[in-house]
Design a protein around this motif. Structure first.
Motif, PDB file in Angstrom:
ATOM      1  N   SER A  18       9.846   5.063 -11.968  1.00  0.00           N
ATOM      2  CA  SER A  18       9.251   4.934 -13.296  1.00  0.00           C
ATOM      3  C   SER A  18      10.054   5.657 -14.367  1.00  0.00           C
ATOM      4  O   SER A  18      10.417   6.821 -14.194  1.00  0.00           O
ATOM      5  CB  SER A  18       7.834   5.508 -13.274  1.00  0.00           C
ATOM      6  N   PRO A  19      10.314   5.008 -15.513  1.00  0.00           N
ATOM      7  CA  PRO A  19      11.106   5.659 -16.564  1.00  0.00           C
ATOM      8  C   PRO A  19      10.312   6.584 -17.474  1.00  0.00           C
ATOM      9  O   PRO A  19      10.891   7.441 -18.130  1.00  0.00           O
ATOM     10  CB  PRO A  19      11.653   4.470 -17.364  1.00  0.00           C
ATOM     11  N   ASP A  20       8.986   6.419 -17.526  1.00  0.00           N
ATOM     12  CA  ASP A  20       8.205   7.217 -18.472  1.00  0.00           C
ATOM     13  C   ASP A  20       6.754   7.303 -18.015  1.00  0.00           C
ATOM     14  O   ASP A  20       6.329   6.609 -17.092  1.00  0.00           O
ATOM     15  CB  ASP A  20       8.285   6.628 -19.883  1.00  0.00           C
ATOM     16  N   MET A  21       5.992   8.162 -18.690  1.00  0.00           N
ATOM     17  CA  MET A  21       4.608   8.414 -18.277  1.00  0.00           C
ATOM     18  C   MET A  21       3.741   7.168 -18.412  1.00  0.00           C
ATOM     19  O   MET A  21       2.880   6.917 -17.554  1.00  0.00           O
ATOM     20  CB  MET A  21       4.014   9.567 -19.089  1.00  0.00           C
ATOM     21  N   ALA A  22       3.936   6.390 -19.461  1.00  0.00           N
ATOM     22  CA  ALA A  22       3.108   5.190 -19.639  1.00  0.00           C
ATOM     23  C   ALA A  22       3.292   4.236 -18.456  1.00  0.00           C
ATOM     24  O   ALA A  22       2.316   3.672 -17.937  1.00  0.00           O
ATOM     25  CB  ALA A  22       3.464   4.494 -20.955  1.00  0.00           C
ATOM     26  N   THR A  23       4.546   4.062 -18.037  1.00  0.00           N
ATOM     27  CA  THR A  23       4.816   3.201 -16.883  1.00  0.00           C
ATOM     28  C   THR A  23       4.210   3.789 -15.615  1.00  0.00           C
ATOM     29  O   THR A  23       3.644   3.072 -14.777  1.00  0.00           O
ATOM     30  CB  THR A  23       6.331   3.015 -16.699  1.00  0.00           C
ATOM     31  N   SER A  24       4.316   5.113 -15.469  1.00  0.00           N
ATOM     32  CA  SER A  24       3.749   5.768 -14.293  1.00  0.00           C
ATOM     33  C   SER A  24       2.244   5.558 -14.206  1.00  0.00           C
ATOM     34  O   SER A  24       1.704   5.310 -13.115  1.00  0.00           O
ATOM     35  CB  SER A  24       4.066   7.267 -14.323  1.00  0.00           C
ATOM     36  N   LEU A  25       1.567   5.648 -15.323  1.00  0.00           N
ATOM     37  CA  LEU A  25       0.124   5.432 -15.324  1.00  0.00           C
ATOM     38  C   LEU A  25      -0.212   3.984 -14.982  1.00  0.00           C
ATOM     39  O   LEU A  25      -1.169   3.710 -14.244  1.00  0.00           O
ATOM     40  CB  LEU A  25      -0.469   5.819 -16.669  1.00  0.00           C
ATOM     41  N   ASP A  26       0.598   3.045 -15.468  1.00  0.00           N
ATOM     42  CA  ASP A  26       0.384   1.636 -15.114  1.00  0.00           C
ATOM     43  C   ASP A  26       0.618   1.419 -13.615  1.00  0.00           C
ATOM     44  O   ASP A  26      -0.134   0.683 -12.958  1.00  0.00           O
ATOM     45  CB  ASP A  26       1.323   0.737 -15.916  1.00  0.00           C
ATOM     46  N   LEU A  27       1.657   2.064 -13.071  1.00  0.00           N
ATOM     47  CA  LEU A  27       1.927   1.943 -11.637  1.00  0.00           C
ATOM     48  C   LEU A  27       0.798   2.582 -10.822  1.00  0.00           C
ATOM     49  O   LEU A  27       0.446   2.083  -9.741  1.00  0.00           O
ATOM     50  CB  LEU A  27       3.269   2.596 -11.300  1.00  0.00           C
ATOM     51  N   ALA A  28       0.244   3.663 -11.332  1.00  0.00           N
ATOM     52  CA  ALA A  28      -0.878   4.301 -10.647  1.00  0.00           C
ATOM     53  C   ALA A  28      -2.106   3.389 -10.651  1.00  0.00           C
ATOM     54  O   ALA A  28      -2.819   3.287  -9.645  1.00  0.00           O
ATOM     55  CB  ALA A  28      -1.203   5.635 -11.305  1.00  0.00           C
ATOM     56  N   ARG A  29      -2.345   2.741 -11.774  1.00  0.00           N
ATOM     57  CA  ARG A  29      -3.463   1.792 -11.830  1.00  0.00           C
ATOM     58  C   ARG A  29      -3.253   0.656 -10.825  1.00  0.00           C
ATOM     59  O   ARG A  29      -4.188   0.225 -10.142  1.00  0.00           O
ATOM     60  CB  ARG A  29      -3.616   1.228 -13.246  1.00  0.00           C
ATOM     61  N   ALA A  30      -2.013   0.185 -10.731  1.00  0.00           N
ATOM     62  CA  ALA A  30      -1.709  -0.879  -9.776  1.00  0.00           C
ATOM     63  C   ALA A  30      -1.886  -0.397  -8.338  1.00  0.00           C
ATOM     64  O   ALA A  30      -2.360  -1.140  -7.470  1.00  0.00           O
ATOM     65  CB  ALA A  30      -0.276  -1.378  -9.992  1.00  0.00           C
ATOM     66  N   ALA A  31      -1.515   0.857  -8.083  1.00  0.00           N
ATOM     67  CA  ALA A  31      -1.685   1.423  -6.746  1.00  0.00           C
ATOM     68  C   ALA A  31      -3.160   1.491  -6.375  1.00  0.00           C
ATOM     69  O   ALA A  31      -3.557   1.127  -5.257  1.00  0.00           O
ATOM     70  CB  ALA A  31      -1.047   2.809  -6.678  1.00  0.00           C
ATOM     71  N   VAL A  32      -3.991   1.947  -7.307  1.00  0.00           N
ATOM     72  CA  VAL A  32      -5.427   2.027  -7.063  1.00  0.00           C
ATOM     73  C   VAL A  32      -6.003   0.627  -6.834  1.00  0.00           C
ATOM     74  O   VAL A  32      -6.830   0.415  -5.934  1.00  0.00           O
ATOM     75  CB  VAL A  32      -6.135   2.738  -8.228  1.00  0.00           C
ATOM     76  N   ALA A  33      -5.548  -0.336  -7.624  1.00  0.00           N
ATOM     77  CA  ALA A  33      -6.004  -1.718  -7.443  1.00  0.00           C
ATOM     78  C   ALA A  33      -5.589  -2.255  -6.076  1.00  0.00           C
ATOM     79  O   ALA A  33      -6.250  -3.147  -5.522  1.00  0.00           O
ATOM     80  CB  ALA A  33      -5.440  -2.605  -8.560  1.00  0.00           C
ATOM     81  N   ASP A  34      -4.513  -1.703  -5.534  1.00  0.00           N
ATOM     82  CA  ASP A  34      -4.032  -2.110  -4.210  1.00  0.00           C
ATOM     83  C   ASP A  34      -4.720  -1.329  -3.098  1.00  0.00           C
ATOM     84  O   ASP A  34      -4.339  -1.457  -1.939  1.00  0.00           O
ATOM     85  CB  ASP A  34      -2.511  -1.918  -4.147  1.00  0.00           C
ATOM     86  N   GLY A  35      -5.671  -0.500  -3.450  1.00  0.00           N
ATOM     87  CA  GLY A  35      -6.465   0.202  -2.451  1.00  0.00           C
ATOM     88  C   GLY A  35      -6.032   1.618  -2.158  1.00  0.00           C
ATOM     89  O   GLY A  35      -6.671   2.321  -1.369  1.00  0.00           O
ATOM     90  N   ILE A  36      -4.947   2.088  -2.779  1.00  0.00           N
ATOM     91  CA  ILE A  36      -4.419   3.420  -2.487  1.00  0.00           C
ATOM     92  C   ILE A  36      -5.272   4.489  -3.164  1.00  0.00           C
ATOM     93  O   ILE A  36      -5.591   4.382  -4.350  1.00  0.00           O
ATOM     94  CB  ILE A  36      -2.949   3.520  -2.937  1.00  0.00           C
ATOM     95  N   THR A  37      -5.623   5.511  -2.407  1.00  0.00           N
ATOM     96  CA  THR A  37      -6.428   6.612  -2.941  1.00  0.00           C
ATOM     97  C   THR A  37      -5.644   7.914  -3.042  1.00  0.00           C
ATOM     98  O   THR A  37      -5.952   8.759  -3.878  1.00  0.00           O
ATOM     99  CB  THR A  37      -7.660   6.854  -2.049  1.00  0.00           C
ATOM    100  N   HIS A  38      -4.649   8.087  -2.169  1.00  0.00           N
ATOM    101  CA  HIS A  38      -3.839   9.305  -2.123  1.00  0.00           C
ATOM    102  C   HIS A  38      -2.378   8.890  -1.952  1.00  0.00           C
ATOM    103  O   HIS A  38      -2.077   7.967  -1.174  1.00  0.00           O
ATOM    104  CB  HIS A  38      -4.243  10.206  -0.955  1.00  0.00           C
ATOM    105  N   ALA A  39      -1.472   9.570  -2.641  1.00  0.00           N
ATOM    106  CA  ALA A  39      -0.069   9.170  -2.573  1.00  0.00           C
ATOM    107  C   ALA A  39       0.862  10.371  -2.659  1.00  0.00           C
ATOM    108  O   ALA A  39       0.638  11.284  -3.469  1.00  0.00           O
ATOM    109  CB  ALA A  39       0.265   8.189  -3.698  1.00  0.00           C
ATOM    110  N   LEU A  40       1.879  10.361  -1.831  1.00  0.00           N
ATOM    111  CA  LEU A  40       2.958  11.330  -1.951  1.00  0.00           C
ATOM    112  C   LEU A  40       3.916  10.861  -3.034  1.00  0.00           C
ATOM    113  O   LEU A  40       4.315   9.689  -3.062  1.00  0.00           O
ATOM    114  CB  LEU A  40       3.725  11.461  -0.634  1.00  0.00           C
ATOM    115  N   MET A  41       4.293  11.774  -3.911  1.00  0.00           N
ATOM    116  CA  MET A  41       5.323  11.504  -4.904  1.00  0.00           C
ATOM    117  C   MET A  41       6.658  11.894  -4.271  1.00  0.00           C
ATOM    118  O   MET A  41       6.899  13.073  -3.980  1.00  0.00           O
ATOM    119  CB  MET A  41       5.073  12.318  -6.170  1.00  0.00           C
ATOM    120  N   THR A  42       7.519  10.913  -4.052  1.00  0.00           N
ATOM    121  CA  THR A  42       8.718  11.159  -3.238  1.00  0.00           C
ATOM    122  C   THR A  42       9.995  10.754  -3.960  1.00  0.00           C
ATOM    123  O   THR A  42      10.693   9.816  -3.553  1.00  0.00           O
ATOM    124  CB  THR A  42       8.616  10.400  -1.899  1.00  0.00           C
ATOM    125  N   PRO A  43      10.355  11.432  -5.040  1.00  0.00           N
ATOM    126  CA  PRO A  43      11.624  11.129  -5.703  1.00  0.00           C
ATOM    127  C   PRO A  43      12.801  11.409  -4.772  1.00  0.00           C
ATOM    128  O   PRO A  43      12.710  12.225  -3.861  1.00  0.00           O
ATOM    129  CB  PRO A  43      11.629  12.079  -6.905  1.00  0.00           C
TER     130      PRO A  43
END
Length: 255
Positions: A18-43
């Motif tokens: 993700s290049p910025d916070m807005a994109t990160s929040l959108d990706l997080a929303r997509a993750a939640v929509a995909d059923g994910i509840t917990h995630a490791l941040m692994t840069p």
């Protein structure tokens, strides 16, 4: 229901995700929509292009969790790293610059170069195992050497390493050849769990639900095992594989 993603690149502005916070929040929303509840941040770390040090990742993950909470996105995130195979790993460990999947430092995500498995890889994984660290080899199905010589992976499984297949690989996002190998590895018991490996790029979004739905049609018991293994990774609990050698692919000759 808890669904853990042990590998994602949705922290803002830190690597090729993700290049910025807005994109990160959108990706997080997509993750939640995909059923994910917990995630490791692994840069990425130690991959020659990105060196994301432990303290920096911890700080940014905390800031991201705060932003998630403020946006009322129900995703719990934890600081980790995707560590590239490198001669610098022992020094990074000695300098306390490595993040693991769990607080006790039992499981570490280990990435091989895309095109090959270097000759020193087995010595490095042996070194890690000797330190009490179990490498989880990420997306082996997308390594070009393993794709064409999948028996190479068994050397590491015999040592006690574990593996994680990308959900998108399994459902065909990266092509039929990679999907076929993903299926073969899973059928042979050589895979511990799925992960999204989500980035902000096209075709790199989370496909966890689709992958688990496909897996359920083939082996429902693997679904529960994969989900439990992901939980066990972040809790530092026991994960093991009951695997077998891959069957040789049948060749069809045309005369």
């Amino acid at each position: 229901m808890v669904l853990v993603d042990i590998h994602s690149h949705i922290l803002p502005g830190i690597d090729d995700g993700s290049p910025d916070m807005a994109t990160s929040l959108d990706l997080a929303r997509a993750a939640v929509a995909d059923g994910i509840t917990h995630a490791l941040m692994t840069p990425h770390h130690l991959n020659g292009r990105h060196n994301n040090h432990k303290n920096d990742v911890i700080k940014l993950t905390g800031e991201f969790q705060q932003a998630l909470d403020e946006a009322e996105i129900p995703l719990t995130v934890f600081a980790s790293q995707e560590v590239r195979l490198s001669a610098d790993i022992p020094d990074a460990l000695d300098n306390d610059d490595i993040l693991f999947c769990d607080e006790d430092g039992k499981y570490m995500l280990l990435e091989f170069p895309s095109e090959d498995v270097p000759t020193y890889a087995q010595n490095m994984t042996f070194n890690l195992l000797g330190r009490g660290i179990t490498p989880i080899i990420v997306h082996p199905e997308r390594n070009n050497r393993i794709l064409h010589e999948p028996e190479v992976l068994e050397t590491f499984l015999k040592q006690g390493c574990l593996t994680q297949v990308t959900a998108s690989s399994y459902v065909g996002v990266f092509g039929k050849e990679i999907a076929d190998l993903s299926e073969r590895l899973i059928d042979a018991g050589q895979v511990a769990t799925f992960a999204s490996d989500a980035h902000s790029l096209a075709k790199r979004e989370s496909k966890m639900t689709e992958a688990y739905n496909k897996l359920a049609k083939q082996n429902q018991s693997d679904v529960e095992k994969f989900k439990q293994n992901a939980k066990n990774f972040i809790n530092g609990e026991q994960v093991s594989l009951d695997w077998k050698t891959l069957r040789k692919k049948k060749r069809f000759w045309i005369f």
